[in-house]
Design a protein around this motif. Structure first.
Motif, PDB file in Angstrom:
ATOM      1  N   ASP A 178      42.575  20.615  45.199  1.00  0.00           N
ATOM      2  CA  ASP A 178      43.327  21.957  46.416  1.00  0.00           C
ATOM      3  C   ASP A 178      44.310  22.259  44.957  1.00  0.00           C
ATOM      4  O   ASP A 178      44.225  22.686  43.833  1.00  0.00           O
ATOM      5  CB  ASP A 178      44.816  20.821  46.526  1.00  0.00           C
ATOM      6  N   GLY A 179      44.827  23.759  45.052  1.00  0.00           N
ATOM      7  CA  GLY A 179      45.133  24.882  44.279  1.00  0.00           C
ATOM      8  C   GLY A 179      44.013  25.288  43.821  1.00  0.00           C
ATOM      9  O   GLY A 179      44.462  26.725  43.048  1.00  0.00           O
ATOM     10  N   LEU A 180      42.959  25.396  43.936  1.00  0.00           N
ATOM     11  CA  LEU A 180      41.790  26.234  43.298  1.00  0.00           C
ATOM     12  C   LEU A 180      41.714  27.973  43.706  1.00  0.00           C
ATOM     13  O   LEU A 180      41.314  28.329  42.772  1.00  0.00           O
ATOM     14  CB  LEU A 180      40.241  25.511  43.241  1.00  0.00           C
ATOM     15  N   ILE A 181      41.716  27.551  44.922  1.00  0.00           N
ATOM     16  CA  ILE A 181      41.662  28.682  45.499  1.00  0.00           C
ATOM     17  C   ILE A 181      43.201  30.051  45.036  1.00  0.00           C
ATOM     18  O   ILE A 181      42.551  31.114  44.790  1.00  0.00           O
ATOM     19  CB  ILE A 181      42.075  28.763  47.107  1.00  0.00           C
ATOM     20  N   GLU A 182      43.898  29.623  44.643  1.00  0.00           N
ATOM     21  CA  GLU A 182      45.576  30.130  44.272  1.00  0.00           C
ATOM     22  C   GLU A 182      45.065  30.032  42.603  1.00  0.00           C
ATOM     23  O   GLU A 182      45.318  32.159  42.375  1.00  0.00           O
ATOM     24  CB  GLU A 182      46.365  28.931  44.425  1.00  0.00           C
ATOM     25  N   GLU A 183      43.905  29.386  42.088  1.00  0.00           N
ATOM     26  CA  GLU A 183      44.185  30.260  40.635  1.00  0.00           C
ATOM     27  C   GLU A 183      43.015  30.643  40.366  1.00  0.00           C
ATOM     28  O   GLU A 183      43.102  32.063  39.836  1.00  0.00           O
ATOM     29  CB  GLU A 183      43.165  28.616  40.235  1.00  0.00           C
ATOM     30  N   ALA A 184      41.630  31.112  41.445  1.00  0.00           N
ATOM     31  CA  ALA A 184      40.564  31.438  41.817  1.00  0.00           C
ATOM     32  C   ALA A 184      41.512  32.947  42.031  1.00  0.00           C
ATOM     33  O   ALA A 184      41.377  33.714  41.007  1.00  0.00           O
ATOM     34  CB  ALA A 184      39.793  31.356  42.431  1.00  0.00           C
ATOM     35  N   VAL A 185      41.904  33.316  42.726  1.00  0.00           N
ATOM     36  CA  VAL A 185      42.876  34.659  43.361  1.00  0.00           C
ATOM     37  C   VAL A 185      43.750  35.232  41.853  1.00  0.00           C
ATOM     38  O   VAL A 185      43.859  35.825  41.602  1.00  0.00           O
ATOM     39  CB  VAL A 185      43.749  34.655  44.588  1.00  0.00           C
ATOM     40  N   ALA A 186      44.216  34.535  41.502  1.00  0.00           N
ATOM     41  CA  ALA A 186      45.210  34.706  40.492  1.00  0.00           C
ATOM     42  C   ALA A 186      44.280  35.207  39.420  1.00  0.00           C
ATOM     43  O   ALA A 186      44.800  36.163  38.832  1.00  0.00           O
ATOM     44  CB  ALA A 186      45.962  33.624  39.206  1.00  0.00           C
ATOM     45  N   GLU A 187      42.916  34.683  38.597  1.00  0.00           N
ATOM     46  CA  GLU A 187      42.235  35.687  38.031  1.00  0.00           C
ATOM     47  C   GLU A 187      41.667  36.577  37.949  1.00  0.00           C
ATOM     48  O   GLU A 187      41.461  37.646  37.350  1.00  0.00           O
ATOM     49  CB  GLU A 187      41.290  34.467  37.594  1.00  0.00           C
ATOM     50  N   ILE A 188      41.122  36.642  39.674  1.00  0.00           N
ATOM     51  CA  ILE A 188      40.695  38.327  39.857  1.00  0.00           C
ATOM     52  C   ILE A 188      42.341  39.440  40.088  1.00  0.00           C
ATOM     53  O   ILE A 188      41.120  40.238  40.053  1.00  0.00           O
ATOM     54  CB  ILE A 188      40.136  38.499  41.818  1.00  0.00           C
ATOM     55  N   SER A 189      42.962  38.968  40.543  1.00  0.00           N
ATOM     56  CA  SER A 189      44.524  39.576  40.561  1.00  0.00           C
ATOM     57  C   SER A 189      44.793  39.973  39.217  1.00  0.00           C
ATOM     58  O   SER A 189      44.889  41.926  39.115  1.00  0.00           O
ATOM     59  CB  SER A 189      45.778  39.131  41.133  1.00  0.00           C
ATOM     60  N   ALA A 190      44.707  39.546  37.877  1.00  0.00           N
ATOM     61  CA  ALA A 190      44.741  39.706  36.600  1.00  0.00           C
ATOM     62  C   ALA A 190      43.756  40.244  36.372  1.00  0.00           C
ATOM     63  O   ALA A 190      44.147  41.652  35.377  1.00  0.00           O
ATOM     64  CB  ALA A 190      45.101  39.047  35.889  1.00  0.00           C
ATOM     65  N   ALA A 191      42.350  40.553  36.427  1.00  0.00           N
ATOM     66  CA  ALA A 191      41.636  41.093  36.231  1.00  0.00           C
ATOM     67  C   ALA A 191      41.244  42.550  36.016  1.00  0.00           C
ATOM     68  O   ALA A 191      40.530  43.314  35.645  1.00  0.00           O
ATOM     69  CB  ALA A 191      40.214  39.800  36.037  1.00  0.00           C
ATOM     70  N   THR A 192      41.732  42.588  37.467  1.00  0.00           N
ATOM     71  CA  THR A 192      41.704  44.046  38.678  1.00  0.00           C
ATOM     72  C   THR A 192      43.423  44.861  38.611  1.00  0.00           C
ATOM     73  O   THR A 192      42.640  45.583  38.577  1.00  0.00           O
ATOM     74  CB  THR A 192      41.423  44.151  40.087  1.00  0.00           C
ATOM     75  N   GLY A 193      44.285  43.751  38.305  1.00  0.00           N
ATOM     76  CA  GLY A 193      44.932  44.770  38.698  1.00  0.00           C
ATOM     77  C   GLY A 193      45.791  44.787  40.126  1.00  0.00           C
ATOM     78  O   GLY A 193      47.124  45.493  40.555  1.00  0.00           O
ATOM     79  N   LEU A 194      45.032  43.881  41.325  1.00  0.00           N
ATOM     80  CA  LEU A 194      45.344  44.392  42.365  1.00  0.00           C
ATOM     81  C   LEU A 194      46.523  43.003  42.649  1.00  0.00           C
ATOM     82  O   LEU A 194      47.041  42.184  42.037  1.00  0.00           O
ATOM     83  CB  LEU A 194      44.210  44.282  43.422  1.00  0.00           C
ATOM     84  N   THR A 195      47.129  43.451  43.307  1.00  0.00           N
ATOM     85  CA  THR A 195      47.887  42.219  43.852  1.00  0.00           C
ATOM     86  C   THR A 195      47.603  41.672  45.435  1.00  0.00           C
ATOM     87  O   THR A 195      47.904  42.607  45.982  1.00  0.00           O
ATOM     88  CB  THR A 195      49.749  42.849  44.706  1.00  0.00           C
TER      89      THR A 195
END
Length: 339
Positions: A178-195
């Protein structure tokens, strides 16, 4: 291949499988490259011909009688010609002799409104400016970008001027994830600047031939990235030691860059369930998801064992400097509201 086939089509980049980690200290989520199926080219000529036939000779398209051309004095032929018929013939011949004009000015704007269109109306959710900014590059060159289909375009990326939508099919998710998908998405979002924008749970099943436009399911916009917990029984590409698959599909309109518009991540739930039993199992599974998300936004494998995108991961759980430099570049792609 005709001009119409060239200009409007969709294709997935090679999906990258990730091997499940071996148990024991230092085990990691290894990965192995293997291409998956391709989304077929969509021939649009049939739809266009259907529209043109509405104006073809022999069919009534206007209620009033067309005017006749007066016979020139020196002409000895007896009959006048219908202006409507002559105009349509000239138009059809002209369009087929000038495919660039057909694609750019006729087909592209009309495509979303044709029956069974494979593309949504233009610019859905698009902003005039990027929704976020990628971090400054750290100068590392230890990354590889997915190959561009156009030699004049260095790389393909998601449009930074609109949100990158994603949905989750949580069926078969291992306990403790639980929550792993959201954590991984947040990490890629921060690394790319994509929303990234979470659009909820879906019942859509993963598929090697996924349609990038599903208006009945997701409305008149590109289909969101589909993240699924699945198994080899459903996705044969996960057989053996492959623990995950990830990739995106691109679209192109004449005169504009190729852009990723939809993607998919397929996670082997039985494998992840085993990895979750390791002392650092949760971090390893998250690293697997981050790895596949990086494929989705455009990173390929790299020959550097210090990077998370290395083909044989030996226990890394965080992005390396090269991974971050590549992701920052992918967050600075072009805005293409014409798609």
């Amino acid at each position: 291949m005709g001009a119409m086939d060239r200009e409007w089509f969709y294709k997935d980049n090679d999906t990258k499988p990730a091997r499940r980690p071996e148990p024991g200290p230092g085990a990691g989520s290894g990965v192995q490259r293997s291409p998956s199926g391709r989304v077929p080219l969509w021939a649009l000529e049939e739809s266009l011909n259907g529209q043109l036939q509405e104006h073809a000779p022999g069919r009534t398209t206007h209620s009033r009688k067309p005017k006749r051309v007066r016979k020139p004095r020196r002409r000895r032929s007896g009959r006048g010609l219908r202006l409507g018929t002559v105009g349509v013939i000239a138009l059809v011949v002209g369009l087929y002799l000038t495919p660039t004009i057909l694609d750019r000015y006729i087909l592209a704007p009309a495509l979303p409104y044709l029956p069974g269109s494979p593309a949504p109306p233009r610019g859905v959710d698009a902003s005039d400016v990027p929704l976020g900014l990628p971090p400054a590059s750290n100068g590392s060159t230890s990354f590889v970008l997915e190959e561009s289909p156009d030699d004049s375009q260095d790389f393909v990326a998601y449009d930074p001027c609109r949100p990158v939508d994603y949905v989750l099919r949580p069926d078969f998710a291992p306990a403790g994830t639980d929550g792993l998908i959201e954590e991984a998405v947040a990490e890629i979002s921060a690394a790319t600047g994509l929303t990234f924008a979470y659009r909820g749970i879906t019942s859509e099943a993963p598929s090697e031939d996924r349609d990038p436009y599903q208006p009945d399911r997701y409305g008149k916009r590109w289909a969101p990235i589909l993240i699924s917990w699945t198994s080899p029984a459903e996705i044969p590409g996960l057989e053996g030691d492959v623990a995950g698959l990830g990739g995106s599909l691109y679209a192109h309109t004449p005169g504009k860059p190729f852009v990723y518009v939809a993607g998919q991540i397929q996670l082997d739930a039985p494998d992840a369930n085993v990895v979750m039993q390791y002392p650092n199992g949760r971090d390893l599974v998250k690293a697997l998801i981050v790895h596949e998300l990086a494929h989705v936004v455009g990173l390929d494998h790299v020959d550097d064992p210090s990077q998370l995108m290395y083909e044989e991961n030996n226990g890394l759980t965080a992005l390396g400097d090269g991974d971050r430099a590549g992701l920052a570049l992918l967050g600075a792609g072009p805005c293409v509201p014409q798609l």
